[in-house]
Design an enzyme around this catalytic site. Structure first.
Site, PDB file in Angstrom:
ATOM      1  CG  ASP A 101      -1.834   1.188   1.264  1.00  0.00           C
ATOM      2  OD1 ASP A 101      -2.929   1.062   0.685  1.00  0.00           O
ATOM      3  OD2 ASP A 101      -1.472   2.245   1.817  1.00  0.00           O
ATOM      4  CE  LYS A 126      -3.776   4.670   0.538  1.00  0.00           C
ATOM      5  NZ  LYS A 126      -2.348   4.521   0.839  1.00  0.00           N
ATOM      6  CE1 TYR A 157       0.455   7.879   2.283  1.00  0.00           C
ATOM      7  CE2 TYR A 157       0.934   5.586   1.887  1.00  0.00           C
ATOM      8  CZ  TYR A 157       0.110   6.558   2.395  1.00  0.00           C
ATOM      9  OH  TYR A 157      -1.054   6.185   3.033  1.00  0.00           O
ATOM     10  CG  HIS A 165      -4.727   9.616  -0.042  1.00  0.00           C
ATOM     11  ND1 HIS A 165      -3.380   9.467  -0.280  1.00  0.00           N
ATOM     12  CD2 HIS A 165      -4.889   9.293   1.262  1.00  0.00           C
ATOM     13  CE1 HIS A 165      -2.776   9.074   0.831  1.00  0.00           C
ATOM     14  NE2 HIS A 165      -3.661   8.971   1.776  1.00  0.00           N
TER      15      HIS A 165
HETATM   16  P1  NAP Z   1       0.807   1.801  11.880  1.00  0.00           P
HETATM   17  O1  NAP Z   1       1.011   0.698  10.930  1.00  0.00           O
HETATM   18  O2  NAP Z   1      -0.374   1.815  12.787  1.00  0.00           O
HETATM   19  O3  NAP Z   1       2.071   1.954  12.837  1.00  0.00           O
HETATM   20  C1  NAP Z   1       3.375   2.031  12.351  1.00  0.00           C
HETATM   21  C2  NAP Z   1       4.291   2.292  13.566  1.00  0.00           C
HETATM   22  O4  NAP Z   1       4.303   1.132  14.415  1.00  0.00           O
HETATM   23  C3  NAP Z   1       5.699   2.572  13.162  1.00  0.00           C
HETATM   24  O5  NAP Z   1       6.191   3.549  14.062  1.00  0.00           O
HETATM   25  C4  NAP Z   1       6.411   1.235  13.412  1.00  0.00           C
HETATM   26  O6  NAP Z   1       7.749   1.459  13.774  1.00  0.00           O
HETATM   27  C5  NAP Z   1       5.642   0.663  14.578  1.00  0.00           C
HETATM   28  N1  NAP Z   1       5.576  -0.805  14.556  1.00  0.00           N
HETATM   29  C6  NAP Z   1       5.146  -1.590  13.536  1.00  0.00           C
HETATM   30  N2  NAP Z   1       5.147  -2.876  13.900  1.00  0.00           N
HETATM   31  C7  NAP Z   1       5.581  -2.930  15.183  1.00  0.00           C
HETATM   32  C8  NAP Z   1       5.774  -3.972  16.111  1.00  0.00           C
HETATM   33  N3  NAP Z   1       5.509  -5.244  15.774  1.00  0.00           N
HETATM   34  N4  NAP Z   1       6.224  -3.657  17.353  1.00  0.00           N
HETATM   35  C9  NAP Z   1       6.467  -2.377  17.689  1.00  0.00           C
HETATM   36  N5  NAP Z   1       6.308  -1.325  16.855  1.00  0.00           N
HETATM   37  C10 NAP Z   1       5.862  -1.606  15.606  1.00  0.00           C
HETATM   38  O7  NAP Z   1       0.807   3.227  11.129  1.00  0.00           O
HETATM   39  P2  NAP Z   1       0.757   3.736   9.621  1.00  0.00           P
HETATM   40  O8  NAP Z   1       2.040   3.460   8.931  1.00  0.00           O
HETATM   41  O9  NAP Z   1       0.302   5.144   9.662  1.00  0.00           O
HETATM   42  O10 NAP Z   1      -0.424   2.885   8.952  1.00  0.00           O
HETATM   43  C11 NAP Z   1      -0.207   1.732   8.174  1.00  0.00           C
HETATM   44  C12 NAP Z   1      -0.384   2.029   6.697  1.00  0.00           C
HETATM   45  O11 NAP Z   1      -1.694   2.519   6.434  1.00  0.00           O
HETATM   46  C13 NAP Z   1       0.511   3.160   6.172  1.00  0.00           C
HETATM   47  O12 NAP Z   1       1.864   2.783   6.044  1.00  0.00           O
HETATM   48  C14 NAP Z   1      -0.195   3.513   4.897  1.00  0.00           C
HETATM   49  O13 NAP Z   1       0.115   2.570   3.889  1.00  0.00           O
HETATM   50  C15 NAP Z   1      -1.641   3.410   5.326  1.00  0.00           C
HETATM   51  N6  NAP Z   1      -2.213   4.723   5.740  1.00  0.00           N
HETATM   52  C16 NAP Z   1      -3.216   5.263   4.991  1.00  0.00           C
HETATM   53  C17 NAP Z   1      -3.802   6.464   5.336  1.00  0.00           C
HETATM   54  C18 NAP Z   1      -4.922   7.020   4.506  1.00  0.00           C
HETATM   55  O14 NAP Z   1      -5.314   8.185   4.712  1.00  0.00           O
HETATM   56  N7  NAP Z   1      -5.458   6.255   3.586  1.00  0.00           N
HETATM   57  C19 NAP Z   1      -3.360   7.171   6.468  1.00  0.00           C
HETATM   58  C20 NAP Z   1      -2.322   6.610   7.228  1.00  0.00           C
HETATM   59  C21 NAP Z   1      -1.776   5.376   6.856  1.00  0.00           C
HETATM   60  P3  NAP Z   1       9.009   1.044  12.821  1.00  0.00           P
HETATM   61  O15 NAP Z   1       8.668   1.413  11.404  1.00  0.00           O
HETATM   62  O16 NAP Z   1      10.113   1.879  13.395  1.00  0.00           O
HETATM   63  O17 NAP Z   1       9.199  -0.419  13.031  1.00  0.00           O
END
Ligand code: NAP
Length: 275
Positions: A33, A63, A38, A96
């Protein structure tokens, strides 16, 4: 569409983005994704192309950003994403955000789908009323709605609405980006102890049991592997209830319906489109 994928938001360093996706491919992820905004579509595409694995095994989502929400601009934006990814087609392409000229951009999506550039078209951050509006005016119904879902913001009503409409719910920020010390929360940890699983793994299992597709992000190989190791245990009804009790029922980022937030985050891009 795989139910568990890998997100790459906030991985701005291109080498790091490519490495994270390569690591995730080796671990077994096939859904990726990304998004135009990004700024790492090229790195994601490169890792996929260089993996040696057949393109047909991957499910690539990207997106369109709001600065391309018009018919003409969306047509350009789709081609830019395809070029950056270096792929012949995108599996799922999303609007998006739910602002601006949705109708014009959606028409460009429908045409790109007809032309074989995009397999499925969908949206992100749409509330049920906005989704219904789009369904009623569009020729093609959105295939997916990617929204914030985490233990802190469980969105039961919106998830149920998507399901009722036959639209896949995808959870972004399943870990709420670590907010409220989620990886050390005691309720989640207690559930994890029953199965020898971490808080992150319990959260992903909870989403999978709810029938939600999710896309956790990490740049650490051991966490990337940990987050994929969730197919060898199940949560029981009691565990699900304990998880459900954690709901704070509010976005951990910003309210997508708050006019001030819309103006400050998206206003400049949307106004520029009218010039
Ligand atoms: P997330 O996946 O909820 O959290 C990522 C955070 O958690 C990072 O700081 C990562 O650190 C940490 N982490 C991941 N696995 C871990 C584990 N097993 N133990 C401890 N810490 C861990 O946040 P997100 O990246 O915002 O959301 C996921 C995806 O959703 C995004 O990458 C994006 O593709 C999508 N997204 C979409 C929208 C939208 O508006 N459509 C908005 C936000 C996100 P490290 O990287 O340092 O390991």
């Amino acid at each position: 569409m795989p139910q568990l994928g890998f997100g790459v938001f906030q991985i701005l360093d291109q080498e790091q983005a490519k490495q994270a996706v390569s690591d995730a491919i080796q671990v077994g992820y096939r859904l990726f994704d990304t998004a135009a905004v990004y700024m790492n579509e090229a790195a994601v595409g490169k890792a996929i192309r260089e993996s040696g694995i057949d393109r047909s095994e991957f499910f690539v989502t990207s997106k369109l950003w709001v600065d391309h929400f018009s018919y003409e601009k969306a047509k350009q934006g789709i081609d830019v994403s395809l070029n950056r990814l270096g792929l012949d087609y995108i599996d799922l392409y999303l609007l998006h955000q739910p602002y601006g000229d949705i109708a014009g951009a959606w028409r460009a999506f429908e045409e790109a789908q007809q032309a074989g550039k995009i397999r499925s078209i969908g949206v992100s951050n749409f509330y049920p009323d906005q989704l219904k509006n789009l369904e009623l005016m569009a020729k093609v119904k959105p295939a997916a709605n990617q929204i914030e879902v985490s233990p802190w913001f469980q969105q039961a009503d919106d998830v149920a609405f998507n399901k009722q409409e036959g639209i896949v719910t995808e959870a972004w920020a399943p870990f709420a980006e670590g907010k409220h010390d989620i990886f050390n929360n005691e309720v989640i940890a207690k559930i994890g102890q029953e199965y020898g699983k971490s808080n992150g793994q319990v959260i992903l299992r909870w989403l999978l049991r709810r029938g939600i597709v999710t896309i956790p992000k990490s740049v650490h190989r051991e966490r990337i592997a940990e987050n994929f190791d969730v197919f060898n245990f199940q949560l029981d009804d009691e565990d699900m209830q304990a998880m459900n009790s954690l709901n704070k029922n509010e976005s951990q980022f910003f309210d997508h319906r708050d006019p001030a937030a819309i103006e400050s985050i998206f206003g400049t891009s949307l106004k520029a489109l009218r010039k």
